[in-house]
Design a protein around this motif. Structure first.
Motif, PDB file in Angstrom:
ATOM      1  N   GLN A  45      66.944  60.157  19.278  1.00 40.07           N
ATOM      2  CA  GLN A  45      66.708  59.395  18.057  1.00 40.07           C
ATOM      3  C   GLN A  45      67.661  59.778  16.926  1.00 40.07           C
ATOM      4  O   GLN A  45      67.899  58.986  16.019  1.00 40.07           O
ATOM      5  N   ILE A  46      68.163  61.004  16.968  1.00 40.14           N
ATOM      6  CA  ILE A  46      68.993  61.532  15.877  1.00 40.14           C
ATOM      7  C   ILE A  46      70.469  61.351  16.207  1.00 40.14           C
ATOM      8  O   ILE A  46      70.918  61.701  17.299  1.00 40.14           O
ATOM      9  N   ALA A  47      71.226  60.806  15.256  1.00 39.47           N
ATOM     10  CA  ALA A  47      72.667  60.620  15.430  1.00 39.47           C
ATOM     11  C   ALA A  47      73.385  61.188  14.211  1.00 39.47           C
ATOM     12  O   ALA A  47      72.936  61.033  13.073  1.00 39.47           O
ATOM     13  N   VAL A  48      74.495  61.859  14.461  1.00 38.43           N
ATOM     14  CA  VAL A  48      75.312  62.444  13.389  1.00 38.43           C
ATOM     15  C   VAL A  48      76.690  61.785  13.413  1.00 38.43           C
ATOM     16  O   VAL A  48      77.291  61.608  14.480  1.00 38.43           O
ATOM     17  N   PHE A  49      77.190  61.428  12.235  1.00 34.24           N
ATOM     18  CA  PHE A  49      78.494  60.787  12.096  1.00 34.24           C
ATOM     19  C   PHE A  49      79.335  61.586  11.107  1.00 34.24           C
ATOM     20  O   PHE A  49      78.814  62.140  10.134  1.00 34.24           O
ATOM     21  N   THR A  50      80.627  61.654  11.362  1.00 36.53           N
ATOM     22  CA  THR A  50      81.508  62.402  10.479  1.00 36.53           C
ATOM     23  C   THR A  50      82.749  61.582  10.140  1.00 36.53           C
ATOM     24  O   THR A  50      83.140  60.677  10.890  1.00 36.53           O
ATOM     25  N   GLY A  51      83.345  61.928   9.014  1.00 33.71           N
ATOM     26  CA  GLY A  51      84.581  61.270   8.587  1.00 33.71           C
ATOM     27  C   GLY A  51      85.164  62.006   7.401  1.00 33.71           C
ATOM     28  O   GLY A  51      84.454  62.694   6.658  1.00 33.71           O
ATOM     29  N   GLN A  52      86.463  61.885   7.227  1.00 30.19           N
ATOM     30  CA  GLN A  52      87.128  62.524   6.094  1.00 30.19           C
ATOM     31  C   GLN A  52      87.180  61.538   4.938  1.00 30.19           C
ATOM     32  O   GLN A  52      87.667  60.420   5.083  1.00 30.19           O
ATOM     33  N   GLN A  53      86.652  61.963   3.801  1.00 27.78           N
ATOM     34  CA  GLN A  53      86.529  61.080   2.657  1.00 27.78           C
ATOM     35  C   GLN A  53      87.318  61.634   1.477  1.00 27.78           C
ATOM     36  O   GLN A  53      87.516  62.842   1.352  1.00 27.78           O
TER      37      GLN A  53
ATOM     38  N   LYS B 105      85.588  53.566   5.491  1.00 26.77           N
ATOM     39  CA  LYS B 105      86.348  54.088   6.628  1.00 26.77           C
ATOM     40  C   LYS B 105      85.413  54.295   7.818  1.00 26.77           C
ATOM     41  O   LYS B 105      84.249  54.646   7.653  1.00 26.77           O
ATOM     42  N   PRO B 106      85.925  54.074   9.033  1.00 24.56           N
ATOM     43  CA  PRO B 106      85.069  54.246  10.217  1.00 24.56           C
ATOM     44  C   PRO B 106      84.619  55.692  10.380  1.00 24.56           C
ATOM     45  O   PRO B 106      85.393  56.623  10.142  1.00 24.56           O
ATOM     46  N   LEU B 107      83.391  55.876  10.790  1.00 27.46           N
ATOM     47  CA  LEU B 107      82.832  57.204  11.028  1.00 27.46           C
ATOM     48  C   LEU B 107      82.799  57.481  12.531  1.00 27.46           C
ATOM     49  O   LEU B 107      82.613  56.590  13.339  1.00 27.46           O
TER      50      LEU B 107
ATOM     51  N   ASP C 124      65.408  73.165  21.977  1.00 24.58           N
ATOM     52  CA  ASP C 124      65.811  73.045  20.578  1.00 24.58           C
ATOM     53  C   ASP C 124      67.059  72.190  20.422  1.00 24.58           C
ATOM     54  O   ASP C 124      67.814  71.953  21.370  1.00 24.58           O
ATOM     55  N   VAL C 125      67.230  71.703  19.193  1.00 20.61           N
ATOM     56  CA  VAL C 125      68.374  70.860  18.853  1.00 20.61           C
ATOM     57  C   VAL C 125      68.829  71.244  17.449  1.00 20.61           C
ATOM     58  O   VAL C 125      68.008  71.562  16.580  1.00 20.61           O
ATOM     59  N   VAL C 126      70.155  71.239  17.227  1.00 18.27           N
ATOM     60  CA  VAL C 126      70.736  71.662  15.953  1.00 18.27           C
ATOM     61  C   VAL C 126      71.674  70.578  15.440  1.00 18.27           C
ATOM     62  O   VAL C 126      72.450  69.999  16.205  1.00 18.27           O
ATOM     63  N   PHE C 127      71.607  70.296  14.120  1.00 14.71           N
ATOM     64  CA  PHE C 127      72.546  69.363  13.493  1.00 14.71           C
ATOM     65  C   PHE C 127      72.629  69.673  12.011  1.00 14.71           C
ATOM     66  O   PHE C 127      71.844  70.473  11.473  1.00 14.71           O
ATOM     67  N   GLN C 128      73.606  69.070  11.340  1.00 10.13           N
ATOM     68  CA  GLN C 128      73.776  69.301   9.912  1.00 10.13           C
ATOM     69  C   GLN C 128      74.266  68.036   9.220  1.00 10.13           C
ATOM     70  O   GLN C 128      74.742  67.097   9.859  1.00 10.13           O
ATOM     71  N   CYS C 129      74.144  68.024   7.888  1.00  9.85           N
ATOM     72  CA  CYS C 129      74.643  66.917   7.089  1.00  9.85           C
ATOM     73  C   CYS C 129      75.192  67.473   5.778  1.00  9.85           C
ATOM     74  O   CYS C 129      75.029  68.650   5.463  1.00  9.85           O
ATOM     75  N   GLY C 130      75.872  66.608   5.037  1.00 12.60           N
ATOM     76  CA  GLY C 130      76.453  67.042   3.769  1.00 12.60           C
ATOM     77  C   GLY C 130      77.969  66.971   3.795  1.00 12.60           C
ATOM     78  O   GLY C 130      78.578  66.317   4.652  1.00 12.60           O
ATOM     79  N   THR C 131      78.609  67.648   2.851  1.00  9.85           N
ATOM     80  CA  THR C 131      80.072  67.616   2.744  1.00  9.85           C
ATOM     81  C   THR C 131      80.633  69.016   2.735  1.00  9.85           C
ATOM     82  O   THR C 131      79.991  69.978   2.308  1.00  9.85           O
ATOM     83  N   ASP C 132      81.855  69.103   3.220  1.00  7.30           N
ATOM     84  CA  ASP C 132      82.562  70.382   3.264  1.00  7.30           C
ATOM     85  C   ASP C 132      83.976  70.151   2.783  1.00  7.30           C
ATOM     86  O   ASP C 132      84.652  69.202   3.206  1.00  7.30           O
TER      87      ASP C 132
ATOM     88  N   GLN D  31      90.171  65.937  -0.474  1.00  3.09           N
ATOM     89  CA  GLN D  31      89.560  65.471   0.760  1.00  3.09           C
ATOM     90  C   GLN D  31      88.306  66.289   1.103  1.00  3.09           C
ATOM     91  O   GLN D  31      88.264  67.498   0.918  1.00  3.09           O
ATOM     92  N   PHE D  32      87.287  65.602   1.607  1.00  2.00           N
ATOM     93  CA  PHE D  32      86.059  66.240   2.049  1.00  2.00           C
ATOM     94  C   PHE D  32      85.717  65.725   3.441  1.00  2.00           C
ATOM     95  O   PHE D  32      85.980  64.577   3.772  1.00  2.00           O
TER      96      PHE D  32
END
Length: 276
Positions: free
Chosen positions: A140-148, A161-163, A175-183, A189-190
């Motif tokens: 059910q959980i999906a993670v998407f990333t992209g440089q912004q 921009k496409p993720l 167990d399952v591990v994921f993260q969100c936010g910006t770095d 660029q982030f």
């Protein structure tokens, strides 16, 4: 009488309507013999077969005859009485399945969500006592990333921009591990990570929003929040503990327990009783 298509039974005052073929699933059972007027326990009154047994428990027996599966409510407790009823009707395959009570009883399931903040990122780790539940959550959980450019924690919407989808980390089956936010990357660029949790289609970057959606999804799925605690105040790690009663999967007749073989099972039991 055996060619009658629709049969009406009154079991302890509870009325059931079914097909003759359903009652004939197990030819050697008393219900099948009833249709041939071959069992004095069943009285034909005004076109209905009457038997002085428990009507509530008979509803589970009818469900078994229709599906060849034992599937009981999570709060069911009359195991011995239902097994006794199955033996009364000569449904020894059902009695055998009910003897596997440890497989049919619901089990307590525990789930734990750990959530932590680090600068502009949020980290999630979900532990579960049932691996299939964790697997379902991972789907059910999906993670998407992209440089912004100029992206920050306070920018809730992904850019045009496409993720790129990222695989979830699975340290184990439980167990399952994921993260969100910006770095921060370079210049202005982030690297942004968004999380989506089905059936909600939004891509969320704010950890508090993701946490709220995750907890709400678990509550809707039947879990109950039993505790909230802070594991580490310095690292801002919070733990949310949930529990629910997981309904057991119904047991189904296997190849060697088919209706056609029920007569053999009955003969063996009769022989064993005579030998006592």
């Amino acid at each position: 009488m055996s060619n009658r298509e629709v049969v009406v039974l009154s079991v302890g005052g509870v009325r059931f309507v079914t097909r003759a073929s359903t009652l004939q699933q197990f030819p050697e059972s008393r219900l099948a013999r009833m249709l041939n007027d071959d069992d004095r326990e069943f009285k034909l009154v005004n076109g209905e077969f009457f038997v002085d047994r428990d009507g509530t428990l008979f509803s589970y027996i009818m469900d078994f005859l229709r599906t060849l599966q034992v599937s009981l409510p999570t709060d069911f407790s009359d195991w011995q009485r239902l097994q006794r009823e199955a033996e009364f009707y000569g449904l020894y395959s059902l009695a055998d399945l009910l003897s596997q009570e440890h497989l049919l009883k619901p089990r307590l399931e525990i789930l734990e969500v750990r959530f932590s903040f680090q600068e502009m990122q949020a980290f999630f780790r979900i532990f579960g006592s049932c691996s299939t539940t964790v697997e379902t959550l991972a789907e059910q959980i999906a993670v998407f990333t992209g440089q912004q450019s100029g992206q920050s924690w306070n920018s809730p919407f992904p850019s045009q921009k496409p993720l790129v989808p990222l695989p979830l980390e699975r340290p184990s089956h439980h167990d399952v591990v994921f993260q969100c936010g910006t770095d921060y990357s370079a210049g202005d660029q982030f690297v942004a990570r968004y999380v989506s949790i089905k059936p909600d289609n939004r891509k969320l970057i704010n950890g508090a929003n993701v946490l709220g959606l995750l907890l709400d999804s678990l509550l809707k799925d039947g879990f109950r929040l039993i505790s909230t605690r802070t594991i580490s105040s310095e690292e801002k790690v919070e733990c949310y503990s949930f529990e629910r009663m997981k309904r057991a999967a119904g047991l189904t007749l296997t190849a060697h327990q088919t209706p056609a073989s029920s007569g053999v099972a009955q003969a063996k039991r009769s022989q064993a009783q005579k030998g006592k």
